[in-house]
Design an enzyme around this catalytic site. Structure first.
Site, PDB file in Angstrom:
ATOM      1  N   THR A   1       2.166   9.693  -5.900  1.00  0.00           N
ATOM      2  CA  THR A   1       2.475   9.676  -4.463  1.00  0.00           C
ATOM      3  C   THR A   1       2.859  11.069  -3.937  1.00  0.00           C
ATOM      4  OG1 THR A   1       4.824   9.103  -4.701  1.00  0.00           O
ATOM      5  CG2 THR A   1       3.283   7.277  -4.675  1.00  0.00           C
TER       6      THR A   1
ATOM      7  N   SER B   1      13.365   1.981  -3.361  1.00  0.00           N
ATOM      8  CA  SER B   1      13.034   2.649  -2.091  1.00  0.00           C
ATOM      9  C   SER B   1      12.019   1.833  -1.287  1.00  0.00           C
ATOM     10  CB  SER B   1      12.515   4.071  -2.336  1.00  0.00           C
ATOM     11  OG  SER B   1      11.233   4.063  -2.920  1.00  0.00           O
TER      12      SER B   1
ATOM     13  N   GLU C   1      12.104  18.409   4.709  1.00  0.00           N
ATOM     14  CA  GLU C   1      13.096  18.335   3.627  1.00  0.00           C
ATOM     15  C   GLU C   1      12.776  19.392   2.595  1.00  0.00           C
ATOM     16  OE1 GLU C   1      11.430  17.924   0.378  1.00  0.00           O
ATOM     17  OE2 GLU C   1      12.960  16.430  -0.089  1.00  0.00           O
TER      18      GLU C   1
ATOM     19  N   ASP D   1      -4.920   2.592 -15.511  1.00  0.00           N
ATOM     20  CA  ASP D   1      -6.144   2.055 -14.934  1.00  0.00           C
ATOM     21  C   ASP D   1      -6.326   2.692 -13.545  1.00  0.00           C
ATOM     22  OD1 ASP D   1      -8.073   0.577 -13.627  1.00  0.00           O
ATOM     23  OD2 ASP D   1      -7.230  -1.393 -14.164  1.00  0.00           O
TER      24      ASP D   1
ATOM     25  N   ASN E   1       1.260  12.029   0.286  1.00  0.00           N
ATOM     26  CA  ASN E   1       2.474  12.018   1.095  1.00  0.00           C
ATOM     27  C   ASN E   1       2.771  13.415   1.629  1.00  0.00           C
ATOM     28  OD1 ASN E   1       4.810  11.165   2.315  1.00  0.00           O
ATOM     29  ND2 ASN E   1       5.848  10.511   0.445  1.00  0.00           N
TER      30      ASN E   1
ATOM     31  N   HIS F   1       5.001   5.052   8.583  1.00  0.00           N
ATOM     32  CA  HIS F   1       5.198   6.156   7.647  1.00  0.00           C
ATOM     33  C   HIS F   1       4.486   5.733   6.361  1.00  0.00           C
ATOM     34  CE1 HIS F   1       6.750   8.938   4.834  1.00  0.00           C
ATOM     35  NE2 HIS F   1       7.542   8.067   4.237  1.00  0.00           N
TER      36      HIS F   1
ATOM     37  N   CYS G   1      12.019  11.926   5.272  1.00  0.00           N
ATOM     38  CA  CYS G   1      10.731  11.806   5.993  1.00  0.00           C
ATOM     39  C   CYS G   1      10.915  11.486   7.472  1.00  0.00           C
ATOM     40  CB  CYS G   1       9.867  10.741   5.347  1.00  0.00           C
ATOM     41  SG  CYS G   1       9.739  10.941   3.582  1.00  0.00           S
TER      42      CYS G   1
ATOM     43  N   SER H   1      14.098   8.240   3.681  1.00  0.00           N
ATOM     44  CA  SER H   1      15.011   7.747   2.655  1.00  0.00           C
ATOM     45  C   SER H   1      16.404   8.328   2.829  1.00  0.00           C
ATOM     46  CB  SER H   1      14.493   8.136   1.269  1.00  0.00           C
ATOM     47  OG  SER H   1      13.372   7.370   0.963  1.00  0.00           O
TER      48      SER H   1
ATOM     49  N   LYS I   1       2.091  -3.148   3.169  1.00  0.00           N
ATOM     50  CA  LYS I   1       3.137  -4.157   2.935  1.00  0.00           C
ATOM     51  C   LYS I   1       3.988  -4.342   4.188  1.00  0.00           C
ATOM     52  CE  LYS I   1       3.739  -3.710  -2.033  1.00  0.00           C
ATOM     53  NZ  LYS I   1       4.652  -3.458  -3.130  1.00  0.00           N
TER      54      LYS I   1
END
Ligand code: CAA
Length: 389
Positions: A154, A203, A81, A31, A277, A235, A113, A309, A244
């Protein structure tokens, strides 16, 4: 007296192609609202084989460096990275491409990151001792998870270039910051892989836990509370992640401040929503987005949360300077994003698979008309062939 140090100028570059997230959702049988709302991404940068982190960094840095400033760069700190060599630093290729003086110190920094934040903080400490110097800090990456993976939505890529100086024009960094490191397997990329390995949902939990840890510790160190902040910048591996993060601390603010912080967050995620990202550059693209689209004022205190991470998190703050809008070219960024070409899912998949192979053979890449100023022409005798127009 402590010298004021921080970000004087910011440049950003992302290549000319993008994939629309509605097209990707349709192709993957999802969706579209899962991508647009659930993940919070509308477009994703598609990186052609003629761009890598070195050329993207050069294209970003070119926007903020004059011939005179180049002579003053004492150090290049390149956070990535997605490096192109296991020994030689991307910063050395970059310094050469940009024509920086050979008296420059040039190194690469890696921690997923988080690399650009390490660069920014090391630059700030260096400038507190050498206030007449200038440091070029880069955050450049290509986010690759693989076709038809949960992480695919992402992906993205691009480069942020920051000129870090004493008496900065954009953001003066405050000396206190809180950082936290733990050996966590939430996202990693062994040297034999071109795509990340990720425990995706885990993560996101680690990200939020680290934010809570460093935010709490920063408050303990400074005795500041949320009331001392005008905006938080996160970030943004995808924009919902920062949303969030903000939600986690919003209950600490008054209703009026909650509204103001939410408004600032909306401004800070706009550009990331259209690029995807870019790993270590993402926090700084979000800062740029806030400064371009938000209603910020000189003297405002911004809180920045960096997360890499593996894992490392840092919360730090800065004060917006009187002429901050002169430290970046907003019209140029509008133009860069507006002129991009929408590619189909089939084209995106072909471009994704056409990245320079890892087998070391000679390659000549197709270099088209609309090539960016700095580009990769191919590989000869195991050496990358960088060019500029
Ligand atoms: N309409 C609206 N929302 C919808 C929806 C619909 N039709 N369908 C689903 N959603 C919502 C879900 O409810 C969910 O929302 P919440 O997170 O608020 O609950 C959201 O869309 C995502 O759905 P899923 O959790 O089911 O998605 P997924 O499991 O397919 O993948 C992901 C999500 C784990 C983030 C995956 O994209 C991934 O692995 N990404 C890469 C890892 C990553 O970015 N991690 C971030 C922290 S690590 C970091 O920050 C460093 C870095 O840069 C990598």
């Amino acid at each position: 007296m402590t010298v004021s140090v921080g970000i004087d100028k910011i440049g950003f570059y992302t290549p000319n192609d993008y994939l629309d997230m509605v097209d990707l959702a349709t192709a993957r049988g999802e969706d579209p609202n899962k991508y647009l709302i659930g993940i919070g991404q509308s477009k994703q940068a598609v990186i052609p084989p003629t761009q890598d982190v070195v050329t993207m960094a050069a294209n970003a840095a070119d926007q903020i460096l004059t011939t005179a400033t180049k002579k003053e760069i004492a150090m290049v700190l390149f956070g990535t990275e997605s490096g192109v060599d296991n020994s030689k630093a991307t910063a050395v290729y970059l310094a050469h491409l940009l024509g920086l003086p050979s008296s420059t110190r040039a190194i690469e920094l890696k921690q997923a990151c988080y690399g650009a934040t390490a660069g920014l903080q090391l630059a700030a400490d260096f400038l507190r001792v050498h206030p007449t110097a200038k440091v070029l800090v880069i955050g450049a990456d290509i986010a690759r998870y693989g076709l038809r993976t949960p992480g695919e939505v992402t992906q993205g890529g691009g480069a942020i270039a920051m000129l870090v100086t004493a008496n900065p024009q954009v953001l003066a960094l405050e000396p206190t910051s809180s950082y936290h490191t733990e050996d966590v397997m939430d996202f990693w990329r062994p040297t034999y892989r071109t795509e990340a390995l990720v425990d995706g949902r885990y993560s996101t939990t680690v990200y939020l836990d680290f934010f809570k840890t460093v935010w709490t510790d920063y408050q303990r160190q400074t005795q500041r509370t949320i009331a001392d902040f005008n905006a938080f910048v996160f970030h943004l591996p995808f924009t919902k992640m920062g949303r969030k993060g903000l939600r986690q601390i919003l209950p600490e603010a008054s209703p009026a401040q909650q509204a103001q912080l939410k408004e600032a967050f909306e401004a800070s995620q706009l550009d990331n929503r259209h690029v995807g990202n870019l790993y270590t550059g993402s926090l700084y693209l979000s800062l740029l987005s806030l400064l371009r689209h938000g209603r910020m004022q000189a003297g405002d205190r911004l809180g920045l949360f960096s997360y890499g991470s593996g894992a490392e998190g840092e919360f730090f703050s800065g004060i917006l300077q009187p002429h901050y809008q002169q430290g970046f070219d907003s019209d140029k960024l509008d133009q860069l994003l507006a002129q991009r070409r929408r590619v189909s899912v089939v084209e995106y998949e072909a471009i994704y698979q056409a990245q320079l192979s890892n087998d070391g053979r000679d390659v000549q890449l197709p270099v088209g008309e609309g090539q960016a100023k700095y580009y990769l022409a191919g590989r000869q005798h195991q050496q990358r062939q960088y060019r500029s127009r």
